[in-house]
Design an enzyme around this catalytic site. Structure first.
Site, PDB file in Angstrom:
ATOM      1  N   MET A  83      15.080  56.228  45.940  1.00 33.28           N
ATOM      2  CA  MET A  83      13.767  55.739  46.357  1.00 33.28           C
ATOM      3  C   MET A  83      13.821  54.227  46.506  1.00 33.28           C
ATOM      4  O   MET A  83      14.072  53.518  45.528  1.00 33.28           O
ATOM      5  CB  MET A  83      12.707  56.116  45.313  1.00 33.28           C
ATOM      6  CG  MET A  83      12.487  57.600  45.161  1.00 33.28           C
ATOM      7  SD  MET A  83      11.360  57.983  43.784  1.00 33.28           S
ATOM      8  CE  MET A  83      12.493  57.811  42.402  1.00 33.28           C
ATOM      9  N   GLY A  97      11.578  51.013  42.756  1.00 32.02           N
ATOM     10  CA  GLY A  97      12.926  51.309  43.235  1.00 32.02           C
ATOM     11  C   GLY A  97      13.738  52.078  42.213  1.00 32.02           C
ATOM     12  O   GLY A  97      13.973  51.587  41.121  1.00 32.02           O
ATOM     13  N   SER A  98      14.177  53.275  42.540  1.00 32.16           N
ATOM     14  CA  SER A  98      14.795  54.110  41.516  1.00 32.16           C
ATOM     15  C   SER A  98      15.479  55.318  42.148  1.00 32.16           C
ATOM     16  O   SER A  98      15.723  55.356  43.350  1.00 32.16           O
ATOM     17  CB  SER A  98      13.725  54.551  40.515  1.00 32.16           C
ATOM     18  OG  SER A  98      12.541  54.925  41.194  1.00 32.16           O
ATOM     19  N   ARG A  99      15.743  56.336  41.309  1.00 38.10           N
ATOM     20  CA  ARG A  99      16.528  57.482  41.752  1.00 38.10           C
ATOM     21  C   ARG A  99      16.140  58.717  40.943  1.00 38.10           C
ATOM     22  O   ARG A  99      15.782  58.620  39.768  1.00 38.10           O
ATOM     23  CB  ARG A  99      18.006  57.149  41.538  1.00 38.10           C
ATOM     24  CG  ARG A  99      18.998  58.286  41.686  1.00 38.10           C
ATOM     25  CD  ARG A  99      20.385  57.748  41.403  1.00 38.10           C
ATOM     26  NE  ARG A  99      21.422  58.769  41.514  1.00 38.10           N
ATOM     27  CZ  ARG A  99      22.620  58.556  42.025  1.00 38.10           C
ATOM     28  NH1 ARG A  99      22.939  57.351  42.471  1.00 38.10           N
ATOM     29  NH2 ARG A  99      23.517  59.518  42.080  1.00 38.10           N
ATOM     30  N   ILE A 127       8.461  56.407  38.715  1.00 40.23           N
ATOM     31  CA  ILE A 127       9.331  55.315  38.285  1.00 40.23           C
ATOM     32  C   ILE A 127       8.916  54.082  39.070  1.00 40.23           C
ATOM     33  O   ILE A 127       8.745  54.146  40.286  1.00 40.23           O
ATOM     34  CB  ILE A 127      10.820  55.626  38.534  1.00 40.23           C
ATOM     35  CG1 ILE A 127      11.157  57.065  38.114  1.00 40.23           C
ATOM     36  CG2 ILE A 127      11.700  54.638  37.779  1.00 40.23           C
ATOM     37  CD1 ILE A 127      12.558  57.497  38.478  1.00 40.23           C
TER      38      ILE A 127
END
Length: 217
Positions: A94, A182-184, A179
């Protein structure tokens, strides 16, 4: 109203309200440039914390994406900590402009939740799955198939939010958490229970884009 149904994620209000107040303050006292700067930040916060309505497919066997973003990894591995079996791992990155709400990929019960502290490597790096701060949800379908949904922090993301509770039953597409910045999200599904149709590089939407299908439900 359930906070997960708000058009703006509740975690955003601690940014949105002060930024709106500062925008109005500087505009009212004539500091136009500062007012415009804070107006931009206010509008970006509204955009970032948006929580659009999603319509999951009615096919009970469909596995939907748990996150908005881009598929950056699809691999066959042995998951040794929770499932202890061969799985398909699907990783979704993301970026700053994606919706950051995470959703249940399959109708399932939350059997366990484990938070693991860690580093804050870039979320699109392979090592982030192993080394970064993460929140792991062990979930099981009605007939007992277990899978993992893992929220992973990134270099900018410093807070993982999980709304789901241990023992809670979640419908496909229902909000699990979010989250920030910015993340995964990694999804681990046993190889013997599914067929994956999504490809690396595809852009996906949480709760709507079909990643594959369960063999049975």
């Amino acid at each position: 109203m359930n906070p997960t149904t708000y058009p703006i994620a509740k975690e955003g209000f601690i940014f949105i309200i002060p930024l709106l107040a500062l925008t109005l303050f500087f505009l009212l006292i004539g500091y136009l440039i500062l007012g415009i700067v804070f107006l931009f930040l206010f509008l970006f916060s509204l955009f970032f914390f948006r929580n659009p309505k999603r319509n999951p497919p009615k096919d009970e066997k469909a596995i939907v994406s748990p996150a908005d973003g881009k598929v950056i990894e699809i691999s066959s591995i042995y998951e040794e900590k929770f499932l202890k079996k061969d799985v398909i791992k699907i990783s979704i990155f993301m970026n700053l402009f994606n919706v950051h709400i995470n959703r249940a990929p399959i109708t399932a019960k939350v059997e366990n939740i484990k938070y693991t502290p860690g580093k804050f490597l870039p979320a699109n790096s392979r090592d982030s799955s192993i080394k970064n701060e993460k929140n792991t949800l062990l979930m099981a379908t009605q007939i007992g198939f277990q899978f993992l949904l893992v929220q992973i922090a990134g270099i900018i993301a410093r807070r993982i939010v999980c709304y789901a509770k241990k023992g809670e039953n979640l419908l496909k597409g229902e909000i699990v958490g979010m989250i920030r910045f910015g993340s995964r999200v990694d999804l681990y599904i046993p190889k013997d229970i599914c067929e994956i149709s999504v490809k690396i590089g595809e852009k996906v939407k949480a709760g709507e884009t079909i990643l594959g299908y369960l063999n049975e439900v």
